[in-house]
Design a protein around this motif. Sequence first.
Motif, mmCIF file in Angstrom:
data_model
loop_
_atom_site.group_PDB
_atom_site.id
_atom_site.type_symbol
_atom_site.label_atom_id
_atom_site.label_comp_id
_atom_site.label_asym_id
_atom_site.label_seq_id
_atom_site.Cartn_x
_atom_site.Cartn_y
_atom_site.Cartn_z
ATOM 1 N N GLN A 159 0.784 -1.226 0.000
ATOM 2 C CA GLN A 159 0.000 0.000 0.000
ATOM 3 C C GLN A 159 0.822 1.287 0.000
ATOM 4 O O GLN A 159 0.276 2.368 -0.169
ATOM 5 C CB GLN A 159 -0.939 0.018 1.212
ATOM 6 N N LEU A 160 2.149 1.190 0.123
ATOM 7 C CA LEU A 160 2.958 2.414 0.142
ATOM 8 C C LEU A 160 2.802 3.262 -1.117
ATOM 9 O O LEU A 160 2.690 4.497 -0.998
ATOM 10 C CB LEU A 160 4.438 2.079 0.380
ATOM 11 N N PRO A 161 2.802 2.698 -2.334
ATOM 12 C CA PRO A 161 2.630 3.562 -3.512
ATOM 13 C C PRO A 161 1.363 4.418 -3.451
ATOM 14 O O PRO A 161 1.385 5.602 -3.810
ATOM 15 C CB PRO A 161 2.584 2.562 -4.672
ATOM 16 N N GLY A 162 0.257 3.834 -2.994
ATOM 17 C CA GLY A 162 -0.975 4.599 -2.867
ATOM 18 C C GLY A 162 -0.862 5.692 -1.816
ATOM 19 O O GLY A 162 -1.375 6.808 -2.003
ATOM 20 N N ILE A 163 -0.194 5.388 -0.715
ATOM 21 C CA ILE A 163 0.009 6.381 0.333
ATOM 22 C C ILE A 163 0.844 7.549 -0.190
ATOM 23 O O ILE A 163 0.590 8.716 0.144
ATOM 24 C CB ILE A 163 0.693 5.740 1.563
ATOM 25 N N LEU A 164 1.832 7.271 -1.018
ATOM 26 C CA LEU A 164 2.657 8.329 -1.594
ATOM 27 C C LEU A 164 1.817 9.271 -2.464
ATOM 28 O O LEU A 164 1.989 10.493 -2.421
ATOM 29 C CB LEU A 164 3.797 7.728 -2.417
#
Length: 253
Positions: A60-65
């Motif tokens: 989920q990190l890409p979406g959080i970025l």
Amino acid sequence: MAKHFFGDTATLLGRSLRHIARSPDTVITTAIMPIAMMLMFVYVFGGAIDAGTDSYVNYQLPGILLITVASGIAYTAFRLFTDMKDGIFERFQSMPIARSSVLWAHVLTSLVANLVSLVVVVLVALLMGFRSSAGVMAWLAVAGLLILFILALTWIAVIPGLTARTMEGASAFSYPLIFLPFLSSAFVPTDTMPGPLRAFAEHQPVTSIVNAIRDLFDRQPAGADLWIALGWCSGILVVAYVLAMNTYRRKIS
């Protein structure tokens, strides 16, 4: 003429960055919400979400970025709105400076502030267990894609910053952009979604950008997603830039 433009932009950029340095809560506030969401999704919902991966923080990190960027550009619209209402633009027009340098200074300020926020979010993700086997070139590719995404959204932010009638209206445009990653592959695979929603999620720009960043972090061939993401970001950037510059010319004419 070019030297005049670059010199004026650098001077006005220094002015905007000094404002941020005196008010670091802008960057802190931008990073806090995505970090809180990352903590909630990983530690509260992560165990119940089947993303097909052992590390949900990696997933989920890409979406959080992207949410971090969408949150941060609201401040660009706010700063532009404030300068418009305070008469700063009129003062600049009476000075022998390149007119477009005023907008570019705000855009570059947004770029710097958002990059700082993204670094903070990535550092927190590392503390939460995020790991990537990506090499230097893959990280540079991720950085380049995020920079293009920041510029595209920032030029969108310029338009409400110049045209909004209230402070709330200037920044409210960012709310749909913050919500858009939830209707993508950012937090769950799109094949778990019902038909119409799945069709929308698979063909909106956030999904391609998220998938491209995720593949780059995993050292997987980015393939079509990377080119589609670049196409979306470039197309949005060009259209937003043209609309923003036309809006600016009408405002100062």
